[in-house]
Design a protein around this motif. Structure first.
Motif, PDB file in Angstrom:
ATOM      1  N   LEU A 247      21.792 -58.464  31.418  1.00 24.88           N
ATOM      2  CA  LEU A 247      22.755 -58.257  32.502  1.00 24.88           C
ATOM      3  C   LEU A 247      24.062 -57.698  31.969  1.00 24.88           C
ATOM      4  CD1 LEU A 247      22.089 -59.325  35.528  1.00 24.88           C
ATOM      5  CD2 LEU A 247      20.688 -60.260  33.718  1.00 24.88           C
TER       6      LEU A 247
ATOM      7  N   SER B 110      31.133 -59.289  37.655  1.00 23.29           N
ATOM      8  CA  SER B 110      30.038 -58.351  37.842  1.00 23.29           C
ATOM      9  C   SER B 110      28.676 -59.042  37.799  1.00 23.29           C
ATOM     10  CB  SER B 110      30.111 -57.275  36.764  1.00 23.29           C
ATOM     11  OG  SER B 110      28.862 -56.657  36.595  1.00 23.29           O
ATOM     12  N   ILE B 111      28.561 -60.006  36.901  1.00 25.84           N
ATOM     13  CA  ILE B 111      27.286 -60.715  36.765  1.00 25.84           C
ATOM     14  C   ILE B 111      27.167 -61.805  37.815  1.00 25.84           C
ATOM     15  CG2 ILE B 111      25.939 -62.197  35.230  1.00 25.84           C
ATOM     16  CD1 ILE B 111      27.026 -60.546  32.912  1.00 25.84           C
ATOM     17  N   GLY B 112      28.279 -62.420  38.123  1.00 28.84           N
ATOM     18  CA  GLY B 112      28.306 -63.271  39.298  1.00 28.84           C
ATOM     19  C   GLY B 112      28.117 -64.749  39.046  1.00 28.84           C
ATOM     20  N   ASP B 113      27.074 -65.117  38.322  1.00 30.05           N
ATOM     21  CA  ASP B 113      26.788 -66.547  38.202  1.00 30.05           C
ATOM     22  C   ASP B 113      26.715 -67.013  36.759  1.00 30.05           C
ATOM     23  OD1 ASP B 113      24.565 -65.064  37.730  1.00 30.05           O
ATOM     24  OD2 ASP B 113      23.170 -66.478  38.648  1.00 30.05           O
TER      25      ASP B 113
ATOM     26  N   ALA C 281       9.807 -53.194  35.090  1.00 29.25           N
ATOM     27  CA  ALA C 281       9.893 -54.507  35.734  1.00 29.25           C
ATOM     28  C   ALA C 281      10.099 -54.358  37.235  1.00 29.25           C
ATOM     29  CB  ALA C 281      11.028 -55.323  35.119  1.00 29.25           C
TER      30      ALA C 281
ATOM     31  N   ALA D  15       7.387 -55.825  39.706  1.00 28.96           N
ATOM     32  CA  ALA D  15       7.842 -57.174  40.046  1.00 28.96           C
ATOM     33  C   ALA D  15       7.026 -57.771  41.195  1.00 28.96           C
ATOM     34  CB  ALA D  15       9.325 -57.156  40.411  1.00 28.96           C
TER      35      ALA D  15
ATOM     36  N   LEU E 141       4.706 -61.133  40.854  1.00 30.89           N
ATOM     37  CA  LEU E 141       4.979 -62.345  41.613  1.00 30.89           C
ATOM     38  C   LEU E 141       3.786 -62.696  42.494  1.00 30.89           C
ATOM     39  CD1 LEU E 141       8.743 -61.878  42.563  1.00 30.89           C
ATOM     40  CD2 LEU E 141       7.718 -63.176  40.694  1.00 30.89           C
TER      41      LEU E 141
ATOM     42  N   ARG F 290       1.034 -64.360  40.447  1.00 29.18           N
ATOM     43  CA  ARG F 290       1.270 -65.737  39.986  1.00 29.18           C
ATOM     44  C   ARG F 290       0.800 -66.773  40.977  1.00 29.18           C
ATOM     45  NH1 ARG F 290       7.369 -65.212  37.545  1.00 29.18           N
ATOM     46  NH2 ARG F 290       6.866 -63.595  36.016  1.00 29.18           N
TER      47      ARG F 290
ATOM     48  N   PHE G  86      21.752 -57.037  40.382  1.00 29.37           N
ATOM     49  CA  PHE G  86      20.626 -57.799  39.856  1.00 29.37           C
ATOM     50  C   PHE G  86      20.750 -59.285  40.176  1.00 29.37           C
ATOM     51  CE2 PHE G  86      20.557 -54.331  36.555  1.00 29.37           C
ATOM     52  CZ  PHE G  86      19.518 -53.681  37.162  1.00 29.37           C
ATOM     53  N   HIS G  87      21.837 -59.659  40.807  1.00 29.89           N
ATOM     54  CA  HIS G  87      22.083 -61.084  40.963  1.00 29.89           C
ATOM     55  C   HIS G  87      22.277 -61.457  42.421  1.00 29.89           C
ATOM     56  CE1 HIS G  87      25.911 -58.948  40.295  1.00 29.89           C
ATOM     57  NE2 HIS G  87      26.329 -59.705  41.275  1.00 29.89           N
ATOM     58  N   ARG G  88      22.559 -62.700  42.619  1.00 30.99           N
ATOM     59  CA  ARG G  88      23.002 -63.217  43.902  1.00 30.99           C
ATOM     60  C   ARG G  88      21.924 -63.253  44.984  1.00 30.99           C
ATOM     61  NH1 ARG G  88      28.448 -63.989  43.968  1.00 30.99           N
ATOM     62  NH2 ARG G  88      29.358 -62.260  42.876  1.00 30.99           N
TER      63      ARG G  88
ATOM     64  N   ILE H 176      16.467 -64.406  43.173  1.00 30.29           N
ATOM     65  CA  ILE H 176      15.905 -64.210  41.859  1.00 30.29           C
ATOM     66  C   ILE H 176      16.218 -62.813  41.331  1.00 30.29           C
ATOM     67  CG2 ILE H 176      13.991 -65.767  42.337  1.00 30.29           C
ATOM     68  CD1 ILE H 176      12.360 -62.972  42.442  1.00 30.29           C
ATOM     69  N   CYS H 177      16.082 -62.670  40.051  1.00 32.82           N
ATOM     70  CA  CYS H 177      16.265 -61.366  39.417  1.00 32.82           C
ATOM     71  C   CYS H 177      14.977 -61.023  38.696  1.00 32.82           C
ATOM     72  CB  CYS H 177      17.420 -61.423  38.428  1.00 32.82           C
ATOM     73  SG  CYS H 177      17.482 -60.010  37.322  1.00 32.82           S
ATOM     74  N   PRO H 178      14.153 -60.155  39.283  1.00 34.38           N
ATOM     75  CA  PRO H 178      12.839 -59.871  38.700  1.00 34.38           C
ATOM     76  C   PRO H 178      12.954 -59.308  37.286  1.00 34.38           C
ATOM     77  CG  PRO H 178      13.379 -58.307  40.447  1.00 34.38           C
ATOM     78  CD  PRO H 178      14.416 -59.379  40.495  1.00 34.38           C
TER      79      PRO H 178
ATOM     80  N   ASP I  30      13.677 -62.107  34.947  1.00 28.48           N
ATOM     81  CA  ASP I  30      12.466 -62.914  34.932  1.00 28.48           C
ATOM     82  C   ASP I  30      11.430 -62.324  33.976  1.00 28.48           C
ATOM     83  OD1 ASP I  30      10.637 -64.858  37.024  1.00 28.48           O
ATOM     84  OD2 ASP I  30       9.620 -63.349  35.825  1.00 28.48           O
TER      85      ASP I  30
END
Lengths: 113, 113
Positions: free
Chosen positions: A26, A45-48, A101, A105, A109, A112, B4-6, B9-11, B14
């Motif tokens: 990220l 920018s990345i947020g979390d 990805a 993706a 998913l 899975r 890619f966030h928020r 999920i971020c594939p 992941d």
DNA sequence: CGGAATCCATATGGATACTG
DNA sequence: CAGTATCCATATGGATTCCG
């Protein structure tokens, strides 16, 4: 096959495991997109990402010469981060993986379940 | 920049974090090089992976549809592993990263000191 | 042969409080 | 603003034992 093992360390595994951690990718994508960024820019920018994890991630990338850190002796302090040449040379590979990805993706998913 | 966030999920993260674990890359490169392999082949090929970790790694890759597992009802049992189409489509990206890591490994290790 | 199950050590990551 | 320092929870990985 190529022998990635047995001779002490495996540089490939070493490098890959660092980039595969929770935040490095990220950070790199964000720096690639936005150019020079301050610590707070990156965090927003990345947020979390927590302050601690962003610091740890940046220190690791800096130690590997992938990101450059430039601190200015001002108050309040200002610190800038940017990709190094080495970091920029890495991005095409990473972008390829990011695209893969994104393309796969949904299928993954789905698989899975 | 791309977000890619928020959104839950971020594939990308992941997928990348799975491949960046300790053994997945070795397994994939080995399968790419050798084609169909039995469990024991893989273990010997990688050299220092425990039975448990090889199993865990293969199960994860199988769950993501990157590796296919085929068990034959024989005694003693025989189990074969191979890349799926999805797995094969991933390898060019991975190979690019492997080459980058090989080219830069020395410089990176030097940088860390 | 190819596992599964259990137990345990360490690594990774998050929350919070404090600071030059 | 850009961190450090602590403390703690969970994730990852290894060793060992047992099994169809």
């Amino acid at each position: 096959m190529q022998n990635f093992h047995r001779d002490g360390i495996c540089p490939i595994r070493d490098v890959l495991s660092r980039l595969g951690d929770k935040w490095s990718l990220l950070v790199l994508v964000s720096l690639q997109t936005n150019g020079v960024m301050r610590f707070g820019d990156l965090q927003r920018s990345i947020g979390d990402v927590s302050q601690r994890m962003l610091t740890v991630t940046l220190r690791t990338l800096e130690a590997d010469g992938i990101v450059e850190r430039k601190a200015y002796a001002e108050v309040p302090p200002r610190v800038e981060y940017r990709l190094t040449d080495r970091g920029r040379s890495l991005m095409p590979c990473l972008n390829g993986l990011v695209e893969w990805a994104q393309r796969h993706a949904d299928g993954i998913l789905e698989n899975r379940k």
